[in-house]
Scaffold this motif. Structure first.
Motif, PDB file in Angstrom:
ATOM      1  N   VAL A 100       0.839  -1.205   0.000  1.00  0.00           N
ATOM      2  CA  VAL A 100       0.000   0.000   0.000  1.00  0.00           C
ATOM      3  C   VAL A 100       0.869   1.248   0.000  1.00  0.00           C
ATOM      4  O   VAL A 100       0.568   2.237  -0.688  1.00  0.00           O
ATOM      5  CB  VAL A 100      -0.943  -0.004   1.219  1.00  0.00           C
ATOM      6  N   ALA A 101       1.965   1.217   0.771  1.00  0.00           N
ATOM      7  CA  ALA A 101       2.870   2.364   0.824  1.00  0.00           C
ATOM      8  C   ALA A 101       3.561   2.568  -0.521  1.00  0.00           C
ATOM      9  O   ALA A 101       3.731   3.714  -0.981  1.00  0.00           O
ATOM     10  CB  ALA A 101       3.907   2.159   1.921  1.00  0.00           C
ATOM     11  N   VAL A 102       3.948   1.456  -1.168  1.00  0.00           N
ATOM     12  CA  VAL A 102       4.576   1.556  -2.490  1.00  0.00           C
ATOM     13  C   VAL A 102       3.594   2.152  -3.490  1.00  0.00           C
ATOM     14  O   VAL A 102       3.959   3.005  -4.312  1.00  0.00           O
ATOM     15  CB  VAL A 102       5.057   0.168  -2.964  1.00  0.00           C
ATOM     16  N   LEU A 103       2.333   1.726  -3.422  1.00  0.00           N
ATOM     17  CA  LEU A 103       1.315   2.289  -4.314  1.00  0.00           C
ATOM     18  C   LEU A 103       1.155   3.783  -4.085  1.00  0.00           C
ATOM     19  O   LEU A 103       1.076   4.566  -5.040  1.00  0.00           O
ATOM     20  CB  LEU A 103      -0.028   1.591  -4.072  1.00  0.00           C
ATOM     21  N   ALA A 104       1.132   4.171  -2.820  1.00  0.00           N
ATOM     22  CA  ALA A 104       0.960   5.587  -2.493  1.00  0.00           C
ATOM     23  C   ALA A 104       2.116   6.426  -3.028  1.00  0.00           C
ATOM     24  O   ALA A 104       1.924   7.565  -3.465  1.00  0.00           O
ATOM     25  CB  ALA A 104       0.837   5.758  -0.983  1.00  0.00           C
ATOM     26  N   LEU A 105       3.318   5.876  -3.012  1.00  0.00           N
ATOM     27  CA  LEU A 105       4.484   6.598  -3.510  1.00  0.00           C
ATOM     28  C   LEU A 105       4.552   6.592  -5.033  1.00  0.00           C
ATOM     29  O   LEU A 105       5.051   7.543  -5.642  1.00  0.00           O
ATOM     30  CB  LEU A 105       5.763   5.962  -2.939  1.00  0.00           C
ATOM     31  N   ALA A 106       4.050   5.504  -5.644  1.00  0.00           N
ATOM     32  CA  ALA A 106       4.159   5.371  -7.100  1.00  0.00           C
ATOM     33  C   ALA A 106       3.100   6.162  -7.854  1.00  0.00           C
ATOM     34  O   ALA A 106       3.354   6.634  -8.967  1.00  0.00           O
ATOM     35  CB  ALA A 106       4.077   3.891  -7.490  1.00  0.00           C
ATOM     36  N   GLY A 111       0.915   7.870 -11.982  1.00  0.00           N
ATOM     37  CA  GLY A 111      -0.525   8.006 -12.181  1.00  0.00           C
ATOM     38  C   GLY A 111      -1.261   6.736 -11.767  1.00  0.00           C
ATOM     39  O   GLY A 111      -0.663   5.767 -11.314  1.00  0.00           O
ATOM     40  N   PHE A 112      -2.568   6.760 -11.934  1.00  0.00           N
ATOM     41  CA  PHE A 112      -3.388   5.613 -11.568  1.00  0.00           C
ATOM     42  C   PHE A 112      -3.345   4.561 -12.673  1.00  0.00           C
ATOM     43  O   PHE A 112      -3.024   4.851 -13.810  1.00  0.00           O
ATOM     44  CB  PHE A 112      -4.835   6.056 -11.323  1.00  0.00           C
ATOM     45  N   GLY A 113      -3.668   3.331 -12.302  1.00  0.00           N
ATOM     46  CA  GLY A 113      -3.700   2.255 -13.292  1.00  0.00           C
ATOM     47  C   GLY A 113      -2.805   1.092 -12.913  1.00  0.00           C
ATOM     48  O   GLY A 113      -2.531   0.852 -11.733  1.00  0.00           O
ATOM     49  N   ASN A 114      -2.329   0.389 -13.932  1.00  0.00           N
ATOM     50  CA  ASN A 114      -1.581  -0.848 -13.704  1.00  0.00           C
ATOM     51  C   ASN A 114      -0.143  -0.642 -13.241  1.00  0.00           C
ATOM     52  O   ASN A 114       0.398  -1.475 -12.503  1.00  0.00           O
ATOM     53  CB  ASN A 114      -1.562  -1.681 -14.989  1.00  0.00           C
ATOM     54  N   TRP A 115       0.487   0.453 -13.665  1.00  0.00           N
ATOM     55  CA  TRP A 115       1.910   0.605 -13.399  1.00  0.00           C
ATOM     56  C   TRP A 115       2.268   0.638 -11.915  1.00  0.00           C
ATOM     57  O   TRP A 115       3.210  -0.044 -11.490  1.00  0.00           O
ATOM     58  CB  TRP A 115       2.465   1.842 -14.115  1.00  0.00           C
ATOM     59  N   PRO A 116       1.572   1.402 -11.079  1.00  0.00           N
ATOM     60  CA  PRO A 116       1.910   1.363  -9.645  1.00  0.00           C
ATOM     61  C   PRO A 116       1.773  -0.034  -9.050  1.00  0.00           C
ATOM     62  O   PRO A 116       2.577  -0.444  -8.201  1.00  0.00           O
ATOM     63  CB  PRO A 116       0.898   2.334  -9.018  1.00  0.00           C
ATOM     64  N   THR A 117       0.762  -0.773  -9.503  1.00  0.00           N
ATOM     65  CA  THR A 117       0.567  -2.140  -9.017  1.00  0.00           C
ATOM     66  C   THR A 117       1.712  -3.038  -9.451  1.00  0.00           C
ATOM     67  O   THR A 117       2.213  -3.860  -8.669  1.00  0.00           O
ATOM     68  CB  THR A 117      -0.770  -2.704  -9.540  1.00  0.00           C
ATOM     69  N   LEU A 118       2.146  -2.890 -10.696  1.00  0.00           N
ATOM     70  CA  LEU A 118       3.283  -3.685 -11.186  1.00  0.00           C
ATOM     71  C   LEU A 118       4.539  -3.421 -10.361  1.00  0.00           C
ATOM     72  O   LEU A 118       5.264  -4.359 -10.006  1.00  0.00           O
ATOM     73  CB  LEU A 118       3.554  -3.354 -12.656  1.00  0.00           C
ATOM     74  N   ILE A 119       4.796  -2.163 -10.060  1.00  0.00           N
ATOM     75  CA  ILE A 119       5.985  -1.821  -9.263  1.00  0.00           C
ATOM     76  C   ILE A 119       5.897  -2.445  -7.877  1.00  0.00           C
ATOM     77  O   ILE A 119       6.869  -3.033  -7.369  1.00  0.00           O
ATOM     78  CB  ILE A 119       6.127  -0.281  -9.151  1.00  0.00           C
ATOM     79  N   ALA A 120       4.728  -2.345  -7.252  1.00  0.00           N
ATOM     80  CA  ALA A 120       4.555  -2.902  -5.907  1.00  0.00           C
ATOM     81  C   ALA A 120       4.743  -4.414  -5.911  1.00  0.00           C
ATOM     82  O   ALA A 120       5.430  -4.969  -5.045  1.00  0.00           O
ATOM     83  CB  ALA A 120       3.170  -2.539  -5.365  1.00  0.00           C
ATOM     84  N   LEU A 121       4.152  -5.099  -6.886  1.00  0.00           N
ATOM     85  CA  LEU A 121       4.272  -6.552  -6.962  1.00  0.00           C
ATOM     86  C   LEU A 121       5.702  -6.976  -7.279  1.00  0.00           C
ATOM     87  O   LEU A 121       6.206  -7.970  -6.733  1.00  0.00           O
ATOM     88  CB  LEU A 121       3.318  -7.110  -8.025  1.00  0.00           C
TER      89      LEU A 121
END
Length: 247
Positions: A100-106, A111-121
């Motif tokens: 969740v913290a990685v998503l918040a920073l990314a 922006g919103f969408g798949n990329w923040p999730t990919l980085i976190a995973l």
């Protein structure tokens, strides 16, 4: 046929049927609804959400595998041994910071969408693969390496023909752990507009519709079990081929 195999085949059949014809399961989920709420999530196709969910997990785990195995190989070579502490620090980042913290920073950057999730995973999946790679390559029997050296194999040939084949079952165990963790963790990607099965779960929580929550949870849970079993089978096959199961 063993009962465990029958149960898994039944789970696979249920999953396929649920994704291809979700409305057929409306009677099953209707008891978990209130005030005539819809029993099946229809805002987005369950099949498309599942495929996108799996795509994100596959991309993240694939990238994590390449980076983690590469780092594992590097730090188990004499020339790269000094980078082992740094590599451990890098691969531990995902476990240090919650997804969740990685998503918040990314999100502010990507922006919103798949990329923040990919980085976190990706970050979350590095550590188990790296540690298993490190363990596997560090525990290749010295006698095997000496025999390969005696045959005239170069360091690169020993790595590709001897060390990595012997290490594959243990590395796959790390990939299995990373994949299952990522599969579950990907659900939070829907909080930043990624198209995952978390969308179904979140919609159920927001509307107090337990049927939606069960649908998302069941699909993710069944896929996690099937992926876990698939990797275990692959580990056993590779262990038998390399003789690792007998060591």
């Amino acid at each position: 046929m063993r009962p465990g195999v029958i149960l898994r085949l039944a789970a696979l059949a249920f999953l396929v049927a649920m994704l291809l014809s979700p409305q057929s399961f409306a009677p099953l989920f209707r008891p978990f609804t209130q005030n005539n709420a819809p029993p099946i999530y229809t805002q987005t196709s369950l099949l498309s959400l599942t495929l996108n969910h799996l795509m994100l997990v596959a991309l993240a785990v694939g990238a994590a595998t390449v980076v983690a195995v590469g780092l594992g190989i590097l730090v188990t070579r004499p020339s790269g041994a000094e980078f082992r502490p740094l590599s451990r620090t890098i691969t531990s980042i995902g476990q240090t910071f919650p997804p969740v913290a990685v998503l918040a920073l990314a999100v502010p950057v990507m922006g919103f969408g798949n990329w923040p999730t990919l980085i976190a995973l990706f970050l979350y999946g590095l550590l188990p693969i790296f540690e298993n790679t490190l363990t596997a390559l560090s525990n290749v029997p010295a006698a095997v390496n000496e025999a390969a050296r005696g045959m005239g194999l170069t360091a690169a040939q020993r790595l590709l023909r001897v060390e990595l084949p012997l290490a594959v079952p243990v590395i796959l165990a790390g990939v299995r752990l990373s994949a299952v963790i990522s599969l579950a963790t990907a659900t939070i990607g829907s909080t930043v507009a990624a198209k995952t099965l978390g969308e179904v779960i979140i919609a159920g929580l927001l509307s107090n519709n337990t049927a939606f929550v069960l649908q998302g949870g069941l699909i993710v849970g069944i896929m996690a079990i099937l992926i876990y079993d698939g990797f275990q089978l692959l580990e056993r096959v590779t262990a038998r081929r390399t003789g690792a199961s007998g060591r």
